[in-house]
Design an enzyme around this catalytic site. Structure first.
Site: not given
Lengths: 217, 246
Positions: B114, B153, B163, B166, B168
């Site tokens: 991110y 990640y 995780r 995905h 959000h």
């Protein structure tokens, strides 16, 4: 499918109040489940002017601020709050213009300083603090609705902020004094400027501590 | 820190429970952060038909442009990764489209990183990818984003926690009470079984509603793979809606 019930007294547009009752006809769709907002929303959800609901320089501007705490009393550095309220004239319909995008480069400009959009958004800082600058809500909807999102919170929570002079409405009247007090902002004489109110959100605690959170069923 | 095996055991004990709307319980101990960040007191029922929460913030063409829905054209170069198109329809539980309403997304890059200073995963940043986008639904409630497929990640919930990939999503409905923040997953991800956030949705049927569908008809030839993610907003048993006057 659904039946017409009463028309809302304050309806400003051609909106209709529909109450869903099971009729045996039609299948209601199953909702998409909630998931946590996670810790990394900071470059996506906040926007310039998000905390500044009040038009620039408006003399009635009030500041509402506080902290968000977890069940151990620690402030949350990664919560984000949505605010939604009626305009001072009682209008509930909101106005576009909260984000405003610069079409030339895609950057968000924030509010134009003129329109009261009814919508605000504030992420907590590293110390768990947030501050909103707004106009007092209308007397017939005398509160600021809040949506609480955070890492660790799998489904957001709703609460309301009532300023000290707001009348007791149906929600407040139905609460014990102990629980009611969690929804009342209190005057904050220590704030640096103007009329300021303190409102802390405690996600978890005993009856006297935990903020009242709402279910709209 | 606890092991994946211990988390697996806790997940198994709670699996299969059917919850209202399929939403996760706010207290789901396998997701450790939920333990201190979930209320203990019962929620308070609001039945006021004049509640401001039955109205909703509005956004317009001054707030969002069509270009904001393409996450691959924000920088001078092309981002690394599998280019994808994510489309879907936003409706309420009666299937009524949520029109002209804001949809916000954010995600990791193709390497699972991110653009956030607190992100510690030592995967490369992509100078050509930020990973945030916005769209307004159209008259049918449809939205469309162009982006790249995010990578999985690691995170700190337990040893070897990963995780699943995905995106959000943040959505508004026709009432503030229909507000939804969720995550869209990709079909066939091998990490589903190990992830306490995904597994917090304990009802297997509800889990399926978080997984996009690969839709070959929505793939763009020579350009991107198409995924469909339709979103149904939950809400109070009564809502306002705009009448059609035609």
């Amino acid at each position: 499918m659904s039946e017409l019930a009463s028309e809302p007294s304050s309806a400003a547009l051609s909106r209709t109040w529909i109450e869903h009752r099971p009729t045996g006809q039609g299948v209601r769709l199953e909702p998409t489940p909630s998931q946590t907002v996670g810790p990394f929303f900071g470059y996506a959800l906040p926007f310039p002017g998000g905390p500044d609901l009040a038009p620039a320089g408006h003399p009635d501007t009030v500041t509402v601020h506080g902290y968000v705490y977890d069940g151990a009393g620690n402030p949350l550095p990664d919560a984000i709050l949505d605010f939604w309220q009626a305009a001072p004239d009682g209008s509930r319909t909101g106005t576009p213009g909260s984000l405003r995008v610069d079409a030339s480069n895609g950057e968000l400009l924030g509010r134009d300083g003129v329109r009261f959009t009814g919508f605000g958004r504030v992420a907590t800082t590293g110390d768990g603090h947030w501050a909103l600058h707004t106009l007092p809500p209308a007397a017939d909807a005398p509160y600021i609705a809040v949506g609480v999102f955070a890492r660790g919170l799998l489904h957001h929570l709703y609460t309301r902020i009532y300023l000290p002079d707001a009348p007791d409405d149906a929600l407040l009247s139905g609460l014990t004094p102990e629980r009611r007090s969690t929804l009342r902002a209190r005057e904050d004489a220590t704030a640096a400027a103007g009329r300021a109110y303190r409102f802390d959100i405690r996600i978890q605690g005993d009856e006297s501590e935990e903020t009242v959170f709402l279910d709209f069923a | 820190m606890v092991t994946q095996q211990e988390i697996d055991k806790e997940i198994a004990e709670l699996a299969g429970r059917v919850t209202p709307g399929g939403h996760p319980p706010r207290l789901y101990p396998p997701y450790r952060s939920s333990i201190l960040r979930s209320p203990r007191q019962p929620l308070t029922l609001v039945t006021d038909p004049d509640a401001i929460e039955l109205w909703t913030p509005v956004f317009g063409t001054g707030d969002v442009t069509e270009l904001d829905a393409d996450l691959t054209v924000r920088h001078s170069g092309e981002p690394i990764g599998e280019r994808i198109t994510v489309t879907g329809r936003v409706t309420d539980r009666d299937g009524r489209p949520v029109r002209n309403q804001l949809v916000e997304i954010w995600q990791a890059n193709a390497a699972g990183r991110y653009v956030h200073r607190r992100e510690q995963h030592p995967a490369p940043l992509d100078p050509n990818f930020t990973g945030a986008g916005r769209a307004l639904t159209d008259a049918n409630g449809d939205y469309r984003f162009t982006t790249i497929k995010p990578g999985p990640y690691p995170w700190g919930n337990h040893v070897n926690a990963w995780r699943p990939a995905h995106i959000h999503f943040s959505l508004f409905g026709t009432a503030f009470t229909q507000r939804l923040v969720t995550q869209m997953y990709f079909p066939g991800d091998p990490l589903f079984a190990y992830d306490p956030i995904f597994q917090a949705v304990t009802d297997p049927a509800a889990q399926q509603r978080l997984i996009a569908v690969y839709d070959h008809d929505r793939s763009v030839p020579e350009f991107s793979l198409g995924f469909r993610f339709d979103i149904v907003l939950d809400g109070p048993s009564a809502t306002y809606f705009e009448e059609d006057h035609q």
